[in-house]
Design an enzyme around this catalytic site. Structure first.
Site, mmCIF file in Angstrom:
data_model
loop_
_atom_site.group_PDB
_atom_site.id
_atom_site.type_symbol
_atom_site.label_atom_id
_atom_site.label_comp_id
_atom_site.label_asym_id
_atom_site.label_seq_id
_atom_site.Cartn_x
_atom_site.Cartn_y
_atom_site.Cartn_z
ATOM 1 N N LYS A 10 0.849 -1.541 -0.207
ATOM 2 C CA LYS A 10 0.057 0.311 0.256
ATOM 3 C C LYS A 10 0.585 1.493 0.056
ATOM 4 C CE LYS A 10 -3.320 -2.938 2.550
ATOM 5 N NZ LYS A 10 -4.860 -2.340 3.499
ATOM 6 N N TYR A 50 -12.543 -2.318 -3.877
ATOM 7 C CA TYR A 50 -13.004 -2.232 -2.196
ATOM 8 C C TYR A 50 -14.174 -2.136 -1.971
ATOM 9 C CZ TYR A 50 -8.328 -2.395 0.254
ATOM 10 O OH TYR A 50 -6.958 -2.563 0.112
ATOM 11 N N ASN A 113 -2.172 0.123 7.069
ATOM 12 C CA ASN A 113 -1.429 -0.905 7.234
ATOM 13 C C ASN A 113 -0.264 -1.299 6.559
ATOM 14 O OD1 ASN A 113 -3.444 -2.193 5.294
ATOM 15 N ND2 ASN A 113 -4.739 -3.080 7.407
ATOM 16 N N HIS A 116 -2.202 -5.591 1.550
ATOM 17 C CA HIS A 116 -3.916 -5.876 1.519
ATOM 18 C C HIS A 116 -3.206 -7.916 1.269
ATOM 19 C CE1 HIS A 116 -7.255 -7.254 0.253
ATOM 20 N NE2 HIS A 116 -6.776 -7.803 -0.695
ATOM 21 N N GLU A 127 -9.038 -11.170 -7.864
ATOM 22 C CA GLU A 127 -8.436 -10.092 -7.351
ATOM 23 C C GLU A 127 -7.274 -10.314 -7.818
ATOM 24 O OE1 GLU A 127 -9.551 -9.078 -2.717
ATOM 25 O OE2 GLU A 127 -7.340 -9.416 -3.249
HETATM 26 P P1 CMP Z 1 -6.930 -4.366 3.563
HETATM 27 O O1 CMP Z 1 -7.430 -5.824 4.487
HETATM 28 O O2 CMP Z 1 -6.859 -4.338 2.906
HETATM 29 O O3 CMP Z 1 -8.671 -4.655 3.726
HETATM 30 C C1 CMP Z 1 -9.702 -3.575 3.489
HETATM 31 C C2 CMP Z 1 -9.252 -2.147 4.542
HETATM 32 O O4 CMP Z 1 -9.442 -1.433 5.335
HETATM 33 C C3 CMP Z 1 -7.950 -2.465 5.580
HETATM 34 O O5 CMP Z 1 -6.969 -3.258 4.970
HETATM 35 C C4 CMP Z 1 -7.468 -1.231 6.033
HETATM 36 O O6 CMP Z 1 -6.671 -1.051 5.062
HETATM 37 C C5 CMP Z 1 -8.717 -0.535 5.556
HETATM 38 N N1 CMP Z 1 -9.466 0.224 7.281
HETATM 39 C C6 CMP Z 1 -10.001 0.930 7.680
HETATM 40 N N2 CMP Z 1 -10.520 0.436 9.409
HETATM 41 C C7 CMP Z 1 -10.734 -0.587 8.819
HETATM 42 C C8 CMP Z 1 -11.420 -0.985 10.409
HETATM 43 N N3 CMP Z 1 -12.267 -0.453 10.802
HETATM 44 N N4 CMP Z 1 -11.494 -2.430 10.165
HETATM 45 C C9 CMP Z 1 -11.074 -2.779 8.622
HETATM 46 N N5 CMP Z 1 -10.446 -2.614 7.962
HETATM 47 C C10 CMP Z 1 -9.931 -1.314 8.352
#
Ligand code: CMP
Length: 139
Positions: A10, A50, A113, A116, A127
């Site tokens: 990311k 998303y 984070n 993904h 995906e």
């Molecule tokens: P990802 O695994 O890419 O899937 C959805 C993304 O939403 C997650 O990682 C985070 O980057 C983002 N995100 C932000 N807030 C939340 C939350 N409260 N719970 C889950 N995903 C979140």
């Protein structure tokens, strides 16, 4: 079984020059990078990727964060690749991620984070197809 999964490094990770460090974690875990490209997502692409989270309160912010800087999209292949990748990524929230996982090592927040990864075989297929033609995947 040998599986493939879709991984994204990311913007928070590419901005901090962590592509190589994160790829080293994948490779050390036995995941092979069989396709990879650095791209700047458009807003439409981020929204579509998303779409499953469209009703969540964090959707708008998540989409915005994914288009701030380039991302690295990649296909990881290996034995049990989908679950293995989820193990090496660690919990979505870095505050809950286990020691040694990518998110524990590198993530800035639950949103930023760092990585993904696909969460199921069905999602991995769709995906991967979202970003790659079959001819771009070279095992
Ligand atoms: P990802 O695994 O890419 O899937 C959805 C993304 O939403 C997650 O990682 C985070 O980057 C983002 N995100 C932000 N807030 C939340 C939350 N409260 N719970 C889950 N995903 C979140």
């Amino acid at each position: 079984a040998i599986e493939r999964t879709l991984s994204i490094l990311k913007p928070d990770a590419t901005r901090r020059n962590l592509t190589g460090k994160i790829n080293a974690v994948f490779e050390a875990a036995g995941l092979r990078i069989v396709a990879q490209k650095r791209i700047k997502l458009t807003e439409d692409q981020a929204k579509a990727f998303y779409a499953v989270h469209a009703e969540r309160p964090f959707y708008g912010s998540l989409v915005g964060s994914m288009i701030t800087e380039p991302v690295v999209v990649q296909v990881l292949q290996g034995e049990n690749a989908i679950l293995k990748n989820r193990e090496v990524m660690g919990a979505t929230n870095p505050a809950q991620a286990a020691e040694g996982t990518i998110r524990k090592l590198f993530a800035e927040s639950i949103e930023a984070n760092s990585v993904h990864g696909s969460d199921s075989a069905e999602n991995a297929r769709s995906e991967i197809a979202f970003f790659f033609a079959e001819t771009e995947i070279l095992p």
